[in-house]
Design a protein around this motif. Structure first.
Motif, mmCIF file in Angstrom:
data_model
loop_
_atom_site.group_PDB
_atom_site.id
_atom_site.type_symbol
_atom_site.label_atom_id
_atom_site.label_comp_id
_atom_site.label_asym_id
_atom_site.label_seq_id
_atom_site.Cartn_x
_atom_site.Cartn_y
_atom_site.Cartn_z
ATOM 1 N N THR A 212 0.833 -1.210 0.000
ATOM 2 C CA THR A 212 0.000 0.000 0.000
ATOM 3 C C THR A 212 0.865 1.255 0.000
ATOM 4 O O THR A 212 1.963 1.285 0.565
ATOM 5 N N ALA A 213 0.320 2.289 -0.655
ATOM 6 C CA ALA A 213 1.053 3.548 -0.805
ATOM 7 C C ALA A 213 1.358 4.181 0.543
ATOM 8 O O ALA A 213 2.437 4.759 0.740
ATOM 9 N N GLY A 214 0.427 4.085 1.484
ATOM 10 C CA GLY A 214 0.652 4.697 2.786
ATOM 11 C C GLY A 214 1.853 4.115 3.507
ATOM 12 O O GLY A 214 2.727 4.847 3.987
ATOM 13 N N LYS A 215 1.918 2.789 3.591
ATOM 14 C CA LYS A 215 3.018 2.138 4.306
ATOM 15 C C LYS A 215 4.345 2.338 3.582
ATOM 16 O O LYS A 215 5.368 2.640 4.213
ATOM 17 N N VAL A 216 4.337 2.172 2.276
ATOM 18 C CA VAL A 216 5.579 2.326 1.506
ATOM 19 C C VAL A 216 6.049 3.775 1.559
ATOM 20 O O VAL A 216 7.234 4.061 1.758
ATOM 21 N N GLY A 217 5.121 4.717 1.401
ATOM 22 C CA GLY A 217 5.485 6.128 1.423
ATOM 23 C C GLY A 217 6.068 6.543 2.751
ATOM 24 O O GLY A 217 7.084 7.257 2.802
ATOM 25 N N ARG A 218 5.443 6.124 3.852
ATOM 26 C CA ARG A 218 5.959 6.490 5.177
ATOM 27 C C ARG A 218 7.339 5.903 5.422
ATOM 28 O O ARG A 218 8.219 6.557 6.002
ATOM 29 N N PHE A 219 7.554 4.668 4.967
ATOM 30 C CA PHE A 219 8.874 4.049 5.140
ATOM 31 C C PHE A 219 9.936 4.825 4.370
ATOM 32 O O PHE A 219 10.999 5.154 4.918
ATOM 33 N N LEU A 220 9.657 5.144 3.120
ATOM 34 C CA LEU A 220 10.636 5.846 2.291
ATOM 35 C C LEU A 220 10.904 7.252 2.803
ATOM 36 O O LEU A 220 12.053 7.722 2.802
ATOM 37 N N ALA A 221 9.862 7.941 3.267
ATOM 38 C CA ALA A 221 10.047 9.287 3.801
ATOM 39 C C ALA A 221 10.903 9.251 5.065
ATOM 40 O O ALA A 221 11.730 10.145 5.299
ATOM 41 N N ALA A 222 10.732 8.209 5.869
ATOM 42 C CA ALA A 222 11.496 8.097 7.110
ATOM 43 C C ALA A 222 12.974 7.816 6.842
ATOM 44 O O ALA A 222 13.860 8.470 7.399
ATOM 45 N N VAL A 223 13.260 6.858 5.964
ATOM 46 C CA VAL A 223 14.664 6.512 5.710
ATOM 47 C C VAL A 223 15.361 7.598 4.902
ATOM 48 O O VAL A 223 16.573 7.790 5.010
ATOM 49 N N GLY A 224 14.594 8.343 4.106
ATOM 50 C CA GLY A 224 15.199 9.387 3.281
ATOM 51 C C GLY A 224 15.734 10.544 4.073
ATOM 52 O O GLY A 224 16.624 11.267 3.603
ATOM 53 N N THR A 225 15.197 10.764 5.275
ATOM 54 C CA THR A 225 15.622 11.906 6.086
ATOM 55 C C THR A 225 16.592 11.517 7.187
ATOM 56 O O THR A 225 16.931 12.342 8.024
ATOM 57 N N GLN A 226 17.043 10.270 7.199
ATOM 58 C CA GLN A 226 18.027 9.859 8.200
ATOM 59 C C GLN A 226 19.385 10.482 7.884
ATOM 60 O O GLN A 226 19.682 10.803 6.731
ATOM 61 N N PRO A 227 20.244 10.673 8.922
ATOM 62 C CA PRO A 227 21.573 11.258 8.686
ATOM 63 C C PRO A 227 22.312 10.518 7.576
ATOM 64 O O PRO A 227 22.292 9.290 7.499
ATOM 65 N N SER A 228 22.959 11.278 6.698
ATOM 66 C CA SER A 228 23.590 10.655 5.527
ATOM 67 C C SER A 228 24.959 11.255 5.232
ATOM 68 O O SER A 228 25.252 11.599 4.094
#
Length: 303
Positions: free
Chosen positions: A223-239
């Motif tokens: 589902t878009a909700g679960k996938v979107g939230r996961f990607l948004a969370a990992v995308g903003t982690q320290p890099s």
């Protein structure tokens, strides 16, 4: 045939042999091991009895790949988390100038097709690869596999139906795929959930392959909700020390994330009707090695 000629013949056919083995096994390292074993058979063979070197080499490579595939399945090897085929670099510059040839290449090594091929029996997979990816006649496949032609036709039909039923439809031109991938990357790295949701299909799935050697979802996300939230969370982690670049693998554009210059994560997208219907994430370092080497396992026009 002199030793020098035998080497030349083998090297001329190496890309074809690697292409057959990779489609059979879905693993670059295993494919190259099989091709090396084929070379040992070729170098030690009585080549005066070989009338058609190319057919001989394809037969040996196919049988070696079959043996390895059967061994893997019989051992029931455990793999931590979801499994994806190893990425296969397909950016070959101008070696495949024809659009139709490039489209055929992209489809035959696409992640979606390779994932479906994993569910075929070893023999079905061999027949499908030789027939659909390389266009071998049924009679020649029968000869290569020591099977009757009616049996080969039956295997081919069963394999084709299975693949067509399960293969997602990712019909999209390269320019559109590139634009969607760029927008996906921008939204993910900015943690833009609304932006991600605008790109994701409602029933999108995310598959993360780490092999237990890196952080990734241990189960598929839907589902878009679960996938979107996961990607948004990992995308903003320290890099710190992270960078990215666009590369072509498995016939389509992908995003390779680098950590201190080394491959860390590969994102590949499935796109259907203008929306992202699948997100494939490869993090297993063993599978990213080929991307660090910077060389394709074979030429596109010979695969």
């Amino acid at each position: 045939m002199t030793t020098e000629t035998a080497i030349d013949v083998f090297e001329e056919n190496r890309p074809l042999l690697t292409g057959v083995a990779y489609r059979m096994l879905g693993r670059v390292a295993d494919a190259e091991d099989v091709v090396q074993d084929a070379w040992l058979r070729w170098s030690g063979a009585d080549r005066t009895e070989v009338r058609e070197p190319r057919a001989y080499l394809v037969r040996v490579t196919t049988r070696l790949a079959l043996d390895r595939l059967r061994q893997v399945k019989s051992r029931g090897e455990a793999y931590v988390g979801p499994w994806l085929p190893e990425p296969y670099p397909t950016d070959f510059g101008d070696t495949v100038p024809d659009t139709a040839d490039r489209a055929l290449l992209a489809d035959s090594v696409s992640l979606a097709v390779l994932v479906v091929l994993e569910s075929l029996s070893p023999l079905e997979r061999a027949v499908f690869v030789l027939r659909e990816a390389f266009g071998y006649p049924y009679a020649e496949i029968a000869h290569l596999l020591d099977r009757g032609e009616p049996a080969v036709r039956q295997l081919a039909g069963r394999a084709r139906r299975h693949v067509e039923e399960r293969r997602p439809r990712f019909d999209v031109d390269p320019a559109q795929r590139r634009r969607l991938t760029e927008r996906f990357l921008a939204a993910a790295t900015e943690g833009d959930l609304d932006g991600l949701l605008s790109l994701l299909a409602p029933d999108v799935r995310l598959v993360g392959d780490s092999g237990g050697k890196a952080k990734a979802p241990v189960r598929e996300l839907f589902t878009a909700g679960k996938v979107g939230r996961f990607l948004a969370a990992v995308g903003t982690q320290p890099s710190a020390g992270m960078a990215h670049r666009f590369i072509e693998v498995n016939g389509g554009v992908a995003v390779l994330v680098l950590s201190e210059g080394r491959p860390d994560t590969l994102f590949q997208l499935g796109i259907t009707d203008g929306a992202i219907s699948a997100v494939y994430i490869t993090r297993n370092p063993d599978k990213l090695c080929v991307l660090a080497e910077g060389r394709p396992p074979g030429r596109a026009n010979s695969m």
